[in-house]
Motif scaffolding. Structure first.
Motif, short mmCIF file in Angstrom:
data_model
loop_
_atom_site.label_atom_id
_atom_site.label_comp_id
_atom_site.label_asym_id
_atom_site.label_seq_id
_atom_site.Cartn_x
_atom_site.Cartn_y
_atom_site.Cartn_z
N PHE A 32 1.28 -0.96 -0.35
CA PHE A 32 0.02 0.04 -0.34
C PHE A 32 0.85 1.13 0.06
O PHE A 32 0.39 2.24 -0.78
N ILE B 104 0.98 4.48 -2.52
CA ILE B 104 0.22 5.72 -1.73
C ILE B 104 1.44 7.13 -2.10
O ILE B 104 0.55 8.31 -1.07
N GLY C 292 0.85 6.29 8.09
CA GLY C 292 -0.58 6.59 8.76
C GLY C 292 -1.44 5.26 7.21
O GLY C 292 -2.86 4.97 7.58
N THR C 293 -1.08 4.86 6.74
CA THR C 293 -1.21 3.90 5.98
C THR C 293 -0.81 2.80 6.54
O THR C 293 -1.26 1.18 5.88
N CYS C 294 0.03 1.86 6.92
CA CYS C 294 1.12 0.80 7.13
C CYS C 294 0.15 0.24 8.11
O CYS C 294 -0.36 0.87 9.44
N PRO C 295 -0.51 -1.44 7.91
CA PRO C 295 -1.74 -2.22 8.59
C PRO C 295 -0.71 -2.47 9.44
O PRO C 295 -1.47 -3.39 10.14
N GLN D 174 -4.00 7.68 12.73
CA GLN D 174 -4.41 6.50 12.59
C GLN D 174 -5.26 6.81 12.60
O GLN D 174 -5.86 7.14 14.27
#
Lengths: 312, 171, 291, 805
Positions: D604, D608, D641-644, D714
């Motif tokens: 992701f 992004i 803010g994207t990294c799960p 997040q």
């Protein structure tokens, strides 16, 4: 050195984890060669009082599956903690609360109402629901108190290792057992699953990571090779620990997240929404998510930051 | 028009009212280039109709002049203007929307009410006379299949067409 | 053999059974099977659209549903029907929201528009299913020497985005079909402009002015006849000429033919079988030239 | 482990703050925070005596972390960081808080509450600074060379500027000759000079003044030191990083050796092949070996591969006196190393054939303005005569149609911006030379917005050019007279006109160069919806792109007249020069870094990242992991803010640092419901600052936390904030299309929407969470939103998260 003493216990869970232990097949022979199973209610006839009688720390390893749903679960968790050198939270329910953790969207009364009164198959003309003590002929019967909020094992007692999964992946169970038998264990508090995510093990191809429409699995024509995300299907893989060899995506089912969140994440549902928010091309798409909690927290609601639905 | 739309339309300025209706959506895109006017065969032969002016009047909010005037009924629905409009204003559709508004207010030319009553009665806007129907067999044509008048009646009442029509009848 | 549901509409059965006759003859002869559907209604053309757009879409969609239930594509002889049904069909196919809205209405009569069928004008069937080459091979009476003015009218071509019959600025389909019969298609001014048909009944004057221009331009270009593909245009130009005679005190004598009539003639039909005597402007000039 | 010693320096703003804040209480509180070893108070700390105290404490080793409360945050931060660095401490171990604009002033009506908030702010700063780590700077080399793609007006001007500044410059042009679309246009407005006239090289000062203009072929462009011109060439590949690009250029064969050709044109005379001359709108023919017009650069013919019979004929080879023709020349790949790239690929004329009603495709007498320009040009195919292409007879009546394919939502919705001027210019040139020709311009709106442009409109009227306000519906040929007729309504007369014309000239739209998409792809540039190259910021960085070291100018960005193209070209050149000048890029490493052992290869973040700074690499043990470019990363945190898996973090905004700050800010209680306002450090925090500066009041229970960009936030942060005691959470970021990091604020907005859905499921009122998009001047909006949030929370009552088991 003598044989290791191992215990298995089953709290609030479906029993699948017990089957998983048997699924290690012939490995069990190696286990029993090196270890004695001293307590395993599903397979052996031992009473609680026998456990209570054991000296503290006399069990080398206890594999505890199931969540803490009631007083009895909690008592046994505490008891086994006291008696065991190593306590392993085994399976999603013990680690993250599991599917039954979704009951934290309700409270005791609404659960009882649904389960004992409302379900179509229920016949309960006298509207009996569980009480902690009941007068019967011959005396008073006690039932363990059913909690409003389901807890994970770690929310109840200190846990040494975590082996999540619904049930835990068989190769990981074998590896964990080998590590225990060989005494080659990671630092306490670790998970015995890999630190990567399901995506790392998934063979599906990732493409542009743009989601313009969210679909459920039956709404797509799966090409069997493109990442579910790139087909608009929410897959928990990115926010879920590896170890299962991506067996669901390989069987053309999106990951539902049973291995729990990654090692540096406390809230699996929030973690996947971060990725989802980044991938959406249109914020309105958000509204297409059916059952967001059931999708994002299928196994981990009880372990999430807020843990349960507020009850006013 | 759906109820929610009607409620929304009440209290809007005229251009917005038109734009909120089926067919009228594109009216505000007009920039008065006049392509429609020079495309229009009717405008060329009568000073009473000019699609550019009709849209301009609507955009200026001259509701009464537009709705009660003759012009909206002079469009011959040839779609020449719509085909060539550089702003993709669906002019013919906009004019239908204006006619729809006029109809809702009971302003309707007699020929249209003839069409409407024929439609309600026979399921066709032009009646097939018994004479012509009988003649079919001599020509070697198969008999006509029955029309779906009953279904049509239910559709027309579901869309409110009946009521629109009755309102006109009362006027 | 290709099967279609024949959608007759209102004008043809009411006023022009001769058109229906020639079209049925020609299509059947060329191997197209036509099925008549029960329970159809008016297609909800511009007069209905003028009253209520939603109603017109719902009525058109209802008729398409009948074809969907029969598992057949629709063919029309009338450009008005072609346009109403195609517009509804393609608008609803392309707009989920609108489709749901119309389906809510249709649920009143137990129907649901699926968007599974197409609507064709019979000229399309001739070109796509029969084919120009096969058509030529079937011509037993060449119309060579006949100068025909192709008249497309409006609703076979526009709104082009929702119809897709031919290029609205440079259509060829009717010209090609005329030439396939051996006749010459003559160019004339303002060929693509409206016949005024839809103004008939509201402003006969303007309608006649528009129709008159067609007649004048076609005769100026030396046409023997005007060939139409729509009963509405036909009335406007054929009946129109009688009205022009009285209104303008001028003589008009331009034969108007449905393309299907021309086609039947080329396929060898006897004009008597075609009931051509119903034409207001006699077509004897044309018959003399081709027979 | 390093022994952390925090020094806290509290400025009382010349005694202003203690009028509101209880400084004794604050100092006492700060002293009690573990790790704080020194608390100083002064009237200011960002300069003068105050800053010396900080220096002194650092130099003497009393402190190794610095928290400064100062009221001029940005300026103060820079000064303090510089000073601390001089004193030998890493400048990123400093935290500055603004107790004036962030606390005392916006809460001066509630001094006790303000004092509590000040404590929270200082606690958060101390806790954060304790967790900070030193951050280094890295230098990246920048080659002293540039590539300019496109040899039109803009490209030539930019290339000459850079070359004359001393950089090595390559100018490449895909056509065989320089000049671009402008060269075909004849003359220019508003200077009325030749299209091929450009600035002359300053290296030519010996003979002419540097201010003079010259034709391209006399300008000395070929003689500018450091400038190398490659015509008939195109970029096929670009690799490398900003400052060090490796460009592969394909040079197609000219078949005439530029170094040997003497320009005698004998080959052209000898060539037996004649083909229509496209350059001249097919109005004349040319040979297979040709030059466009006499005054081009390079003054060397080129052989048209499609027309030439090569060795079957070879007449040109026979007649060439200097042995310059080589029919066996092959395309060659040239590799160039450049630090910077300027894209100046220009625009082209829209082909109006698709607008069938105008019959450009089938009436020869319907032409476009570029074709008309060739006729007006004395060197053109008609020698300046205005002829009807159909029969080559002089045109007596000309009708021009404006906005053909422009302002047309079916084709190009935009106004091409120069067509009105081109039509006026052509109308004037025709009228001046041939007053008897009748010229009519059909227009929707005449737009003459440049300096001196309106005079063209006036001049055209004086000369008797007719103007018809209306866009014609069609051009048709009268079947009897065979003349063209333009069918138009004059809206001012309210009358329909059928204008007869010998020649209809379409002011066809201007659209992006054919290879714009390809070049954008090769360079990783963005195109706008209109297909033109997108600038970094239309207002402030009009010639920059999101790719560092790559600039754009001229018609590649949007259709432009010559003056604007020049202006744009000079701007791009100065930006490129600024980029190249130091020979290096010094970049601090407040960047993202991937903990590779935790990266799950979900891919992701590479998608992004607004700066394409993240790529995937394979590690030794076969896993794929994300890796961040230290050069390209801008430190926004959108990836974070994207990294799960939280496998990627900003070095100075780690998760533990953020959580600690959240908890600290909420640990000091307030009488009103606590609100955490997470603000981006750009517009978001600027709005908070400006509300303070204006003394707009909002409750002190609103606690502000600054992050680089709201993109870093997040969903967990909202939940953690609620868990830590926040009753409400606000996210304050830039407007979604004004985000300083492109996408951050938009993504934050979506996260807020998603989180609201989750909160609802949790039984928490979604109204407790809010995203506010502001710009700096909207301090009042922030204060208002903060007040409303607190009021709303008071009505809702407290949030009780976990009830007892």
């Amino acid at each position: 050195m003598g044989k290791l003493k191992i215990a298995f216990y089953w709290a609030a869970s479906c029993g699948g984890c017990e089957i998983a232990v048997l699924d290690i097949n012939e490995k069990i022979l190696e286990v029993v060669e090196k270890a004695d199973i001293v307590f395993w209610p599903v397979a052996m006839d031992i009473k609680y009082k026998d456990v209570e009688a054991m000296p503290d720390k006399s069990i080398d390893v206890c594999f505890f599956n199931g969540a803490i749903r009631n007083e009895e679960n909690e008592r046994m968790a505490k008891l086994l903690r006291r008696k065991s050198k190593i306590l392993v939270a085994f399976g999603s329910c013990a680690c993250e609360g599991g599917v039954i953790g979704l009951a934290n969207l309700w409270d005791r009364n609404s659960v009882f109402e649904r389960v004992y009164l409302e379900t179509p198959s229920t016949r309960n003309p006298e509207s009996v629901t569980p009480e902690t003590s009941v007068e019967v002929a011959g005396g008073e019967l006690e039932l363990p108190k059913f909690y409003n909020t389901l807890k994970t094992l770690a929310q109840t007692v200190e846990v040494d290792y975590f082996l999540s999964g619904c049930p835990p992946p068989i190769p990981c169970i074998i590896q964990a057992l080998e590590a225990i038998l060989s005494g080659n264990l990671p630092p306490k508090g670790s998970s015995l699953l890999p630190n990567k995510s399901v995506c790392d093990e998934c063979p599906r191809e990732k493409k542009d990571r743009k989601v313009s429409e969210i679909k459920r699995i039956y709404e797509i024509e799966d090409d069997f090779k493109t990442c579910f995300w790139d087909q608009g299907v929410v897959c928990m893989g990115p926010a879920t620990r590896a170890g299962c060899d991506a067996q669901c995506p390989k069987a053309n089912i999106p990951c539902t997240g049973c291995n729990g969140p990654g090692p540096r994440v406390t809230d699996q549902g929030a973690a996947i929404t971060n990725a989802l928010a980044s991938a959406l091309t249109d914020p309105q798409v958000i509204k297409q998510i059916v059952d967001p909690v059931g999708t994002f927290y299928k196994y981990s609601l009880a372990a999430s930051i807020l843990r349960r639905k507020l009850v006013k | 028009m759906e109820r929610a739309e009607r409620e929304k339309a009440a209290g809007l300025s005229f251009p917005e009212e038109v734009a909120s209706r089926l067919g009228g959506e594109t009216i505000k895109l007009c920039y008065q280039c006049g392509t429609c006017a020079s495309s229009c065969p009717v405008a060329k032969i009568t000073p009473n109709f000019n699609p550019r002016e009709l849209i301009k009047l609507s955009l200026l909010g001259e509701r009464d002049e537009v709705i009660s005037g003759d012009a909206i009924w002079l469009c011959c629905s040839c779609y020449n203007c719509q085909e060539r409009c550089p702003q993709k204003v669906e002019i013919a559709e906009v004019i239908y929307a204006l006619r729809n508004i006029a109809f809702e207010e009971g302003r309707i030319p007699p020929i249209y009410s003839e069409f409407a009553s024929a439609l309600l009665r026979d399921g066709r806007i032009i009646k097939v006379s018994k004479f012509v129907e009988k003649k079919r067999s001599t020509l070697g044509l198969p008999p006509l299949k029955p029309t779906g008048v009953e279904a049509l009646t239910r559709i027309l009442s579901a869309t409110g067409f009946n009521k629109l029509y009755e309102r006109r009848e009362r006027k | 053999m290709k099967r279609y549901a024949l959608f007759l509409g209102c004008t043809i059965p009411a006023r022009q059974p001769n058109y229906e006759l020639s079209a049925r003859k020609a299509l059947t002869k060329l191997g197209i099977e036509l099925v008549d559907l029960a329970e159809t209604t008016c297609c909800a053309p511009p007069p209905v659209r003028s009253i209520d757009l939603e109603t017109s879409l719902a009525v058109a969609a209802y008729n398409i549903c009948l074809a969907e239930e029969a598992g057949l594509d629709l063919v029309t002889l009338c450009s008005g029907c072609f346009e109403s049904l195609s517009v509804a069909n393609n608008m609803l196919k392309g707009d989920e929201h609108l489709k749901n809205r119309i389906n809510r209405v249709l649920s009143e009569v137990g129907k649901e528009f699926l968007g599974s069928r197409s609507v064709k004008h019979y000229l399309q069937v001739l070109v796509e299913d029969v084919g120009i080459e096969r058509l030529k091979r079937n011509v037993s009476r060449s119309l060579s020497g006949l100068r025909a003015a192709a008249f497309y009218g409006c609703h076979a071509l526009r709104p082009s985005g929702l119809l897709g019959l031919d290029d609205p600025e440079r259509p060829r389909i009717l010209d090609d079909l005329i030439e396939a019969l051996g006749a010459e298609s003559v160019e004339y001014r303002n060929k693509l402009k409206c016949c005024g048909g839809l103004l008939r009944g509201y402003s006969d004057e303007l309608a006649l002015d528009l129709a008159r221009e067609k007649i004048i331009n076609a005769s100026r270009a030396g046409a023997d006849c005007i060939v139409t593909l729509c009963p509405f245009c036909f009335v406007a130009l054929d009946m129109g000429q009688l009205q022009m005679r009285s209104r303008y005190k001028e003589t008009y004598d331009m034969p108007i033919l449905h393309y299907s009539e021309l086609l039947c003639l080329a396929l060898g039909a006897d004009p008597k079988e075609l009931a051509v005597q119903t034409h207001k402007v006699k077509i004897d000039k044309v018959l003399d030239k081709v027979l | 482990m390093e022994n952390v010693k925090v020094g806290v320096f509290l400025s009382d703003c010349g005694g202003q703050l203690p009028k509101i804040l209880d400084f004794d209480a604050i100092m006492g509180y700060v002293k009690g925070i573990p790790g704080v070893v020194l608390v100083e108070r002064s009237s200011e700390f960002w300069r003068g005596e105050g800053i010396k105290k900080i220096l002194d404490a650092v130099k003497r080793g009393k402190v190794n972390r610095v928290v400064v409360a100062e009221s001029v945050p940005k300026l103060g931060e820079i000064n303090i960081a510089q000073a601390v660095e001089e004193a030998g401490l890493n400048p990123y171990l400093v935290e500055v808080v603004d107790l004036k604009n962030g606390c005392a002033w916006p809460h001066r009506e509630t001094p006790r509450e303000a004092t509590e908030k000040a404590k929270a702010m200082l606690l958060a700063a101390v806790e954060r600074v304790k967790l900070l780590e030193p951050i280094e700077k890295i230098e990246f080399p920048v080659l002293q060379s540039a590539l300019v793609i496109g040899g039109g007006i803009a490209g030539m001007q930019a290339a000459m500027d850079l070359a004359e500044l001393g950089f090595e410059v390559y100018l490449i042009e895909k056509e065989p000759f320089l000049g671009g679309i402008a060269a075909r246009a004849g003359t220019f407005f508003p200077t009325d000079d030749c299209a091929i006239c450009i600035q002359s090289s300053t290296s030519d000062v010996k003979t002419v003044t540097p201010t003079s203009r010259k034709c391209v072929y006399r300008s000395g462009i070929s003689e500018v030191p450091n400038l190398k011109i490659l015509t008939n060439a195109k970029v096929v590949k670009v690799e490398g990083v900003p400052g060090n690009y490796r460009v592969t250029v394909e040079k197609r064969p000219r078949y005439v050796d530029e170094s040997k050709c003497v320009g005698c044109n004998l080959c052209i005379e000898a060539c037996p092949v004649e083909v229509p001359d496209d350059y001249n709108a097919g109005l004349k023919t040319r040979k297979a070996v040709y030059i466009n017009v006499p005054n081009v650069y390079p003054p060397v013919p080129v052989i048209d591969e499609d027309a030439c019979k090569f060795h079957e004929c070879a007449r040109c080879v026979e007649v060439c006196p200097s042995d310059a023709i080589n029919l066996d020349q092959k395309a060659e790949l040239v590799s160039l190393n450049v630090g910077s790239i300027i894209v100046a690929v220009g625009f082209r004329e829209f082909n109006p054939s698709v607008i069938k009603e105008y019959h450009y495709d089938d009436y020869p007498d319907v032409i476009t303005h570029l074709e008309l320009a060739r006729m007006i040009d004395g060197f053109g195919p008609t020698g300046g005569m205005i002829l009807r292409p159909s029969d080559r007879k002089p045109a007596k009546k000309i009708v021009m149609i404006q906005c053909v394919g422009s302002r047309d939502r079916r084709y190009n919705p935009y106004c091409s911006s120069i067509c009105c001027m081109i039509s006026l210019k052509h109308a004037i040139l025709i009228k001046e030379a041939h007053p008897e020709i009748d010229v009519t311009i059909c227009y929707i709106d005449i737009r003459t917005t440049g300096r001196e442009h309106e005079k063209y409109y006036e001049r055209a009227r004086e000369l008797g050019v007719k103007f018809v306000k209306g866009r014609p519906t069609e051009v048709f040929m009268d079947p009897e007279t065979k003349r063209l007729i333009v069918d138009v309504e004059d809206a001012l007369l309210n009358r329909f006109l059928e204008l007869e014309a010998d020649l209809v000239v379409l002011a066809s739209a201007f659209v992006p160069a054919e290879d714009a998409g390809e070049i954008a792809e090769i360079l990783g540039l963005e195109l706008g919806e209109d297909g033109f190259f997108k600038e970094y910021n239309a207002k402030l960085r009009p010639t920059e792109t999101k790719v560092k070291g790559v600039f754009i100018c001229g018609g590649a960005v949007f259709p432009k007249d010559a003056p604007t193209s020049s202006l744009h070209a000079h701007s791009a050149a100065i930006k490129a020069a600024k980029f190249l000048l130091n020979g290096k890029i010094v970049k601090d490493q407040r960047t993202a870094v991937v903990k590779e052992e935790y990266c799950g290869d979900c891919e992701f973040c590479p998608v992004i990242c607004p700066y394409n700074a993240i790529s995937l690499v394979q590690t030794g043990n076969g896993h794929f992991v994300a890796r961040v470019s230290e050069l390209l990363c801008e430190g926004c945190g959108v990836c974070v803010g994207t990294c799960p898996l939280n496998a990627i973090e900003l070095k100075n905004w780690r998760q533990d640092q953020m959580l600690t700050q959240i908890r600290a800010l909420l640990s000091v209680k307030a009488s009103k419901p606590l609100v955490l306002a997470i603000c981006c450090s750009e517009c978001g925090h600027a709005a908070v600052d400006s509300s303070g500066m204006a003394m707009l009041q909002y409750p002190a229970s609103v606690r502000v936390m600054k992050v680089p960009c709201t993109g870093i936030i997040q969903v967990q942060h909202f939940l953690e904030a609620f868990k830590a005691g926040a009753q409400g959470v606000m996210v304050v970021g830039c407007k979604s299309d004004g985000c300083h990091y492109e996408v951050g604020s938009q993504i934050a907005g979506r996260k807020v929407e998603l989180a609201k859905i989750l909160l609802k499921e949790y039984g928490v009122e979604p109204e407790r969470l809010e995203m506010l998009n502001v710009v700096y001047i909207e301090g009042a909006r922030f204060a208002e939103a903060a007040r409303r949030m607190v009021e709303r929370l008071e009505k809702m009552g407290p949030l009780r998260l976990i009830e007892s088991v």
